[in-house]
Design an enzyme around this catalytic site. Sequence first.
Site, short mmCIF file in Angstrom:
data_model
loop_
_atom_site.label_atom_id
_atom_site.label_comp_id
_atom_site.label_asym_id
_atom_site.label_seq_id
_atom_site.Cartn_x
_atom_site.Cartn_y
_atom_site.Cartn_z
N HIS A 171 0.84 -1.20 0.00
CA HIS A 171 0.00 0.00 0.00
C HIS A 171 0.87 1.24 0.00
O HIS A 171 1.81 1.34 0.79
CB HIS A 171 -0.89 0.03 1.24
CG HIS A 171 -1.78 -1.15 1.39
ND1 HIS A 171 -2.49 -1.41 2.55
CD2 HIS A 171 -2.08 -2.16 0.54
CE1 HIS A 171 -3.19 -2.53 2.40
NE2 HIS A 171 -2.95 -3.00 1.19
N TYR A 231 4.01 2.20 13.46
CA TYR A 231 4.39 3.24 12.51
C TYR A 231 3.81 4.60 12.90
O TYR A 231 2.67 4.73 13.30
CB TYR A 231 3.98 2.88 11.08
CG TYR A 231 2.58 2.36 10.87
CD1 TYR A 231 1.60 3.17 10.31
CD2 TYR A 231 2.24 1.05 11.21
CE1 TYR A 231 0.32 2.69 10.10
CE2 TYR A 231 0.95 0.57 11.00
CZ TYR A 231 0.00 1.39 10.44
OH TYR A 231 -1.28 0.92 10.25
#
Length: 473
Positions: free
Chosen positions: A71, A134
């Site tokens: 992605h 993240y």
Amino acid sequence: MSASFGKKLERIETPIPGLVVFELPVHGDSRGWFKENWQREKMLALGLEDFGPVQNNISFNDAVGTTRGIHAEPWDKWVSVATGRIFGAWVDLREGPTFGTVFTTEIDPSRAIYVPRGVGNSYQTLEADTAYTYLVNDHWSPDASYSFLNLADETAAVAWPIPLADVEISEKDKAHPRLADVTPIPPKRILVLGASGQLGLALRERFGDASHIEYATRADIDVTAADMSAARRWRDYGLIVNAAAYTAVDTAETAEGREQAWAANASAVAALARVADDHGITLVHVSSDYVFDGTLEGAYPEDAPLRPLGVYGQTKAAGDLAASTAARHYIVRTSWVIGEGGNFVRTMHSLAERGIDPRVVGDQVGRLTFTPDIANAIAHLYESGAPYGVYNVTGAGEVQSWAEIARQVFELTGHDPQRVTPVTTEEYFSSASGPIAPRPRNSHLDLAKIASTGYAPAPAEESLRAYVAGLKG
């Protein structure tokens, strides 16, 4: 714990521009371990962009072989793991020569990677109970535009440690397109304000008509409006170039002109700086030699004290201070600008051709700056990632007075340069009926700083020669 202790903090480049691996020091003993997973000051010291994270996400994975799709989200990410270990694969899905470039590596708690916007990100867990974390610099939104690549794409040919046939993959990830069918992600948008002015026209020529470039006039966007923060999806923008300004130096000394000059040259810049700072945008603001009083002996460096003489110079100085509040800013200070439309060189050319012998100011010195040089310097600073701050940009070469330049124009057009008569500033404006703004006598700007970034301004005399030749044609 699969991470190794004792590593030094280290930056490792990859084949994908902007994708950077970082080795992280991990400290541990029999009780466990500790690391600084993200330390802004140290990361910036190693050259990482100050990408401004605003959201922290964690994906916990129970089983070995958990595989997430490729992605490419519209934000930058700092990827690491808190526990466990992954095999990561990154594919450049951005427009440009590195489109389709692949990089793979293992990530454990002693390693992290910075993933720029437009680079496809995926991973496969190599240990059970892996916590993948993240930091991102935009808030997640269901309206965000993603790009995807099939995990099994034959061109990227990622060498997954565990074959894809042996792992569970979501139906969405299975349906993602092959590389040949992926539309490359364009760069972040660029907004040029003041697009119909002399510099705006040169910026159009320099940046071109790519779909991610937006040119706006005052009629298109009101930067002082209360809803400025909602005027665009600002996270889609990487650069704002403010080439708009109030430049009627003498009219600025009137009540109406003073109000307009402060609105355009100071208040508007403050509004742009707030938007830029809130959304991690680079702001380029074009300044002027009029922020100085012209009394310095020699060339003005960028850090010379601001001493504007008149209203125009005061508003430009205020705009400089406002622009500097944006974390990512370039203030391009210039002088004696020449471009398309009415300007000093065109006027002298016309007078020469019509047989008129002008009186021209001979006690103000500086260098001409042609708008293509300013546009090229702006592009250079942004594209090269030069340190943020103030940069002088003018033509190169010796300083001259307005009268000396006028004589050059006459000579270049085949006319007698002695037809130009030098006069003092006071003599030139002695018959003026309206307000006259004070001018700096010395507009000589030092070019050492812009030269240190690898940019060489064109010699002013050569640019003048080419410009006059174009007028004659």
